[in-house]
Design a protein around this motif. Structure first.
Motif, PDB file in Angstrom:
ATOM      1  N   MET A  51       0.818  -1.215   0.000  1.00 39.05           N
ATOM      2  CA  MET A  51       0.000   0.000   0.000  1.00 39.05           C
ATOM      3  C   MET A  51       0.854   1.267   0.000  1.00 39.05           C
ATOM      4  O   MET A  51       0.351   2.353   0.276  1.00 39.05           O
ATOM      5  N   ARG A  52       2.134   1.136  -0.318  1.00 40.75           N
ATOM      6  CA  ARG A  52       3.054   2.274  -0.235  1.00 40.75           C
ATOM      7  C   ARG A  52       2.549   3.488  -1.022  1.00 40.75           C
ATOM      8  O   ARG A  52       2.514   4.601  -0.512  1.00 40.75           O
ATOM      9  N   SER A  53       2.170   3.285  -2.264  1.00 40.55           N
ATOM     10  CA  SER A  53       1.749   4.423  -3.081  1.00 40.55           C
ATOM     11  C   SER A  53       0.429   4.998  -2.589  1.00 40.55           C
ATOM     12  O   SER A  53       0.176   6.203  -2.737  1.00 40.55           O
ATOM     13  N   THR A  54      -0.428   4.165  -1.977  1.00 42.63           N
ATOM     14  CA  THR A  54      -1.668   4.664  -1.391  1.00 42.63           C
ATOM     15  C   THR A  54      -1.361   5.578  -0.207  1.00 42.63           C
ATOM     16  O   THR A  54      -1.933   6.664  -0.075  1.00 42.63           O
ATOM     17  N   VAL A  55      -0.455   5.129   0.654  1.00 40.72           N
ATOM     18  CA  VAL A  55      -0.042   5.953   1.790  1.00 40.72           C
ATOM     19  C   VAL A  55       0.595   7.245   1.303  1.00 40.72           C
ATOM     20  O   VAL A  55       0.291   8.336   1.811  1.00 40.72           O
ATOM     21  N   THR A  56       1.457   7.138   0.300  1.00 41.83           N
ATOM     22  CA  THR A  56       2.139   8.314  -0.240  1.00 41.83           C
ATOM     23  C   THR A  56       1.144   9.363  -0.727  1.00 41.83           C
ATOM     24  O   THR A  56       1.335  10.564  -0.521  1.00 41.83           O
ATOM     25  N   SER A  57       0.069   8.899  -1.356  1.00 40.74           N
ATOM     26  CA  SER A  57      -0.909   9.830  -1.908  1.00 40.74           C
ATOM     27  C   SER A  57      -1.786  10.471  -0.828  1.00 40.74           C
ATOM     28  O   SER A  57      -2.322  11.563  -1.030  1.00 40.74           O
ATOM     29  N   LEU A  58      -1.928   9.804   0.320  1.00 38.74           N
ATOM     30  CA  LEU A  58      -2.790  10.325   1.386  1.00 38.74           C
ATOM     31  C   LEU A  58      -2.041  11.207   2.379  1.00 38.74           C
ATOM     32  O   LEU A  58      -2.636  12.106   2.989  1.00 38.74           O
ATOM     33  N   LEU A  59      -0.751  10.969   2.555  1.00 37.71           N
ATOM     34  CA  LEU A  59       0.013  11.662   3.594  1.00 37.71           C
ATOM     35  C   LEU A  59      -0.014  13.188   3.507  1.00 37.71           C
ATOM     36  O   LEU A  59      -0.077  13.848   4.553  1.00 37.71           O
ATOM     37  N   PRO A  60       0.051  13.790   2.317  1.00 40.94           N
ATOM     38  CA  PRO A  60       0.050  15.263   2.291  1.00 40.94           C
ATOM     39  C   PRO A  60      -1.222  15.881   2.847  1.00 40.94           C
ATOM     40  O   PRO A  60      -1.205  17.025   3.305  1.00 40.94           O
ATOM     41  N   ASP A  61      -2.328  15.128   2.846  1.00 42.64           N
ATOM     42  CA  ASP A  61      -3.616  15.706   3.216  1.00 42.64           C
ATOM     43  C   ASP A  61      -4.230  15.087   4.462  1.00 42.64           C
ATOM     44  O   ASP A  61      -5.365  15.414   4.807  1.00 42.64           O
ATOM     45  N   ALA A  62      -3.534  14.179   5.137  1.00 44.31           N
ATOM     46  CA  ALA A  62      -4.147  13.488   6.267  1.00 44.31           C
ATOM     47  C   ALA A  62      -3.093  12.911   7.195  1.00 44.31           C
ATOM     48  O   ALA A  62      -1.935  12.733   6.816  1.00 44.31           O
ATOM     49  N   GLU A  63      -3.532  12.629   8.419  1.00 41.84           N
ATOM     50  CA  GLU A  63      -2.753  11.802   9.329  1.00 41.84           C
ATOM     51  C   GLU A  63      -3.097  10.353   9.015  1.00 41.84           C
ATOM     52  O   GLU A  63      -4.283  10.006   8.922  1.00 41.84           O
ATOM     53  N   VAL A  64      -2.098   9.503   8.823  1.00 41.78           N
ATOM     54  CA  VAL A  64      -2.337   8.160   8.304  1.00 41.78           C
ATOM     55  C   VAL A  64      -1.813   7.091   9.261  1.00 41.78           C
ATOM     56  O   VAL A  64      -0.666   7.159   9.720  1.00 41.78           O
TER      57      VAL A  64
END
Length: 433
Positions: A121-134
């Motif tokens: 899920m690396r790329s999923t996390v990468t895409s969410l990190l700028p806009d959320a706490e993950v």
């Protein structure tokens, strides 16, 4: 005992092939071979290099490789990964972005336990990190868990998810991808009855088998065709002496990998032939497209036998979730008890693992949830991987999911639009062969 010997035999074969690759790479690049500048030696060295790396990566857990995130201030903020809840079979890990204000969006990303590590899920996390706490569920390799820690089946998995949701609180937004979708739904329903205030604000289910019979695929056909006795006889082995989980009954990662590769054997053979030629010509790179994909694809983990068998028996054969007849620790879980959690379904038009309709079946089970809290999206032309980590996710699905989260957030001050930020220092994740 024969199962343990079989497990050790597979590990011996893997280790031997890794050694053969290393030997060929060393011999083919030995200085004395320069006296006879023949392409055979370059091909030998290239074959050895590709072979050694391929078999070595099968027992290595990939790193997340997410180093920084670009913040609204234009600066790079360092990302650290820390376990927040540690359990024998899996941890709840958090991606901490240092030096930036905490984001109002709090997302729990539930990674599959289906043969690969959560780093898939690396790329999923990468895409969410700028806009959320993950936060992410980081499941452990069963071969490394001592038998003394006991069993781990789909009921235990569901209770783990309930604990993680309870820990993060009611302003959390859960995104479950593929295999955990039905169990994330069950965990939410379990909390709805046992501890309503601990339920998440939203639940997004992406390409999961809520009702496997809603649309047939090769996966569902296999689940119907093979008996549980055959499956236990063919797939289950005991962990060998090399690992801490010695004696534990598991579905070995190497056996899973063999089945993964067999489904597209021709494409994989072509990919490796081309990579060997590129390596012989000096055109291959340590982090080229081929290596980025196979470093993740070949990194496999063992699953406990009880988790694998109970998944097939209760999710695919008996359809406990689809029939709303699932029990956790002796407690009947009623999906209809969910009344205050907004639920969004995401499916891919060309998904050949969880075909369209399988995940959408969740909305019919949510009899206590108002229609305005239900949503669904079918992504045109998208396959299974694309709906959570590919181009379809980045360009279309991710913005829809974040908008859904914002529209149903219980926390005041949630952002109304998505800032255009990006995470850097990370792979895009594996690209289909």
């Amino acid at each position: 005992m024969r199962y343990m010997l079989t497990y050790d035999l597979m590990e011996t074969m893997r280790n031997t092939n890794q050694w053969l690759g290393a030997t060929a790479a060393a011999f083919g690049s030995y200085p004395v071979t320069g006296l006879a500048p023949h392409p055979f030696f370059k091909l030998m060295s290239a074959w050895g290099e590709v072979t050694e790396r391929s078999f070595a990566r099968m027992v290595a857990k990939p790193d997340w490789g997410i180093s920084t995130v670009v913040g609204e201030d234009g600066r790079d903020h360092v990302v650290t990964v820390t376990p927040e809840l540690e359990k024998p079979f899996g941890d709840l890990i958090r991606f901490n972005v240092t030096g930036r204000p905490e984001k109002p969006r709090r997302i729990l990303l539930v990674a599959p336990m289906s043969g690969h590590y959560a780093t898939l899920m690396r790329s999923t996390v990468t895409s969410l990190l700028p806009d959320a706490e993950v936060w992410v569920t980081d499941w452990h390799n069963a071969r490394d868990i001592p038998v003394s820690e006991g069993k781990f089946d789909i009921e235990d998995y569901t209770l783990y998810l309930a604990d993680f949701m309870r820990h993060l609180g009611p302003d959390t937004h859960v995104i479950a991808v593929c295999q955990p979708a039905p169990l994330a739904l069950a965990a939410t329903a379990y909390l709805a009855a046992e501890e309503p205030k601990a339920q998440p604000a939203t639940l997004t289910l992406i390409g999961g088998p809520i009702d496997p019979d809603a649309a047939a695929t090769d996966v569902t056909d296999f689940g119907r065709r093979v008996t549980m006795g055959q499956l236990e006889e063919l797939a289950i082995q005991r962990v060998g002496f090399k690992y801490a989980g010695v004696g534990r009954m598991v579905y070995p990662g190497l056996l899973q990998l063999a089945s993964f590769v067999s489904m597209n054997a021709d494409r994989h053979a072509q990919a490796f032939s081309e990579q060997i030629l590129r390596a012989a010509k000096g055109e291959a790179g340590d982090h080229d497209k081929h290596n980025k994909f196979y470093d993740e694809y070949f990194a496999v983990m063992d699953m406990t036998s009880e988790f694998y068998l109970s998944t097939v028996h209760r999710i695919f054969k008996r359809r406990d979730i689809a029939r709303n007849d699932f029990e956790v620790d002796g407690v009947k879980v009623d999906i209809g008890a969910i009344t205050d959690v907004a639920v969004k379904i995401v499916e891919g038009e060309n998904d050949d693992i969880s075909a369209p309709g399988q995940c959408l079946a969740a909305l019919d089970l949510l009899t206590g949830l108002p229609d305005e809290k239900k949503a669904s999206h079918l992504e045109p032309g998208a396959g299974h991987y694309g709906i959570f980590a590919g181009k379809s996710w980045r360009n279309n699905i991710r913005p829809l999911v974040l908008n859904f989260i914002d529209a149903n957030s219980r926390k005041t001050g949630a952002p109304k639009r998505q800032p255009k930020l990006k995470a850097v220092g990370s792979d895009e994740g594996p690209t289909p062969v």
